[in-house]
Design a protein around this motif. Structure first.
Motif, PDB file in Angstrom:
ATOM      1  N   UNK A   1     -41.171   2.430 -37.048  1.00  0.00           N
ATOM      2  CA  UNK A   1     -41.021   1.210 -36.257  1.00  0.00           C
ATOM      3  C   UNK A   1     -42.246   0.981 -35.403  1.00  0.00           C
ATOM      4  N   UNK A   2     -42.329  -0.238 -34.914  1.00  0.00           N
ATOM      5  CA  UNK A   2     -43.313  -0.612 -33.896  1.00  0.00           C
ATOM      6  C   UNK A   2     -44.728  -0.173 -34.238  1.00  0.00           C
ATOM      7  N   UNK A   3     -45.171  -0.561 -35.430  1.00  0.00           N
ATOM      8  CA  UNK A   3     -46.546  -0.273 -35.845  1.00  0.00           C
ATOM      9  C   UNK A   3     -47.515  -1.340 -35.349  1.00  0.00           C
ATOM     10  N   UNK A   4     -47.016  -2.522 -35.012  1.00  0.00           N
ATOM     11  CA  UNK A   4     -47.821  -3.595 -34.420  1.00  0.00           C
ATOM     12  C   UNK A   4     -49.118  -3.844 -35.179  1.00  0.00           C
ATOM     13  N   UNK A   5     -48.996  -3.882 -36.498  1.00  0.00           N
ATOM     14  CA  UNK A   5     -50.106  -4.184 -37.402  1.00  0.00           C
ATOM     15  C   UNK A   5     -51.231  -3.152 -37.355  1.00  0.00           C
TER      16      UNK A   5
ATOM     17  N   UNK B   1     -43.627  -4.858 -37.235  1.00  0.00           N
ATOM     18  CA  UNK B   1     -44.485  -4.277 -38.264  1.00  0.00           C
ATOM     19  C   UNK B   1     -45.882  -4.899 -38.215  1.00  0.00           C
ATOM     20  N   UNK B   2     -45.951  -6.212 -38.295  1.00  0.00           N
ATOM     21  CA  UNK B   2     -47.217  -6.913 -38.487  1.00  0.00           C
ATOM     22  C   UNK B   2     -47.396  -7.194 -39.966  1.00  0.00           C
ATOM     23  N   UNK B   3     -47.978  -8.326 -40.286  1.00  0.00           N
ATOM     24  CA  UNK B   3     -48.070  -8.754 -41.689  1.00  0.00           C
ATOM     25  C   UNK B   3     -48.904  -7.824 -42.564  1.00  0.00           C
TER      26      UNK B   3
ATOM     27  N   UNK C   1     -42.447  -9.287 -32.070  1.00  0.00           N
ATOM     28  CA  UNK C   1     -43.873  -9.524 -32.328  1.00  0.00           C
ATOM     29  C   UNK C   1     -44.136 -10.002 -33.753  1.00  0.00           C
ATOM     30  N   UNK C   2     -43.077 -10.114 -34.556  1.00  0.00           N
ATOM     31  CA  UNK C   2     -43.210 -10.616 -35.922  1.00  0.00           C
ATOM     32  C   UNK C   2     -42.917 -12.107 -36.018  1.00  0.00           C
TER      33      UNK C   2
END
Length: 169
Positions: free
Chosen positions: A7-11, A37-39, A63-64
């Motif tokens: 979780x919560x890799x923030x791209x 995740x981020x795209x 944040x997605x």
């Protein structure tokens, strides 16, 4: 079946790559990303799924979204099912994944009594608790932990054993 949770890799692609490689090496037969995740990371999860013949569920996190109330604006790539609240069955176990930023969705999933497992993120901190027959698991953050090292989790659905795995930075 073992489920790899992150979780919560923030791209943050390098951290997500390390997390995914670790989970696959430890025998994950299914992947769940619990949101934010981020795209680029979603594309990476898709590539790992295609490479290893896996499937994944990816929750949509705060944040997605382009704006706080928006629905996801991009399609799910190959091998992935995406959504705000995901309900699915793995090895006969009823599972749900919600990011956790929308507390009413998380509260419903945990208290509804219809799930064996609820996978969540958002807090950037590992968690493991039970509410009745439902077990809530948060793998922590693979890229931006709030305390302690970055972590992922591996859940063995057959034994109900979960392991939090610290990741090297």
């Amino acid at each position: 079946m073992k489920v790899g949770l992150l979780s919560d890799t923030h791209n943050h692609v390098p951290a997500a790559r390390r997390a995914l490689d670790l989970l696959v090496a430890r025998g994950a037969g299914h992947l769940v990303h619990c949101g934010d995740a981020g795209e680029d990371v979603v594309d990476l999860v898709s590539a790992v799924c295609l490479e290893h013949g896996l499937r994944a569920h990816v929750a949509i996190g705060n944040c997605d979204r382009a704006q706080p109330g928006d629905a996801p604006f991009l399609a799910s790539p190959a091998g992935i099912e995406r959504g705000e609240t995901l309900a699915f069955t793995l090895a006969g176990k009823r599972c749900a994944s919600v990011h956790g930023d929308r507390t009413e969705r998380l509260a419903w999933a945990v208290s509804a009594g219809g799930f064996d497992y609820v996978f969540t993120g958002h807090t950037h901190a590992p968690a493991d608790r039970r509410s009745g027959a439902t077990r809530l698991l948060n793998p922590g953050s693979a890229a931006r932990p709030r305390r302690g090292p970055p972590t992922v989790a591996l859940l063995d659905l057959e034994t109900d054993q979960a392991e939090w795995i610290p990741m090297a930075p």
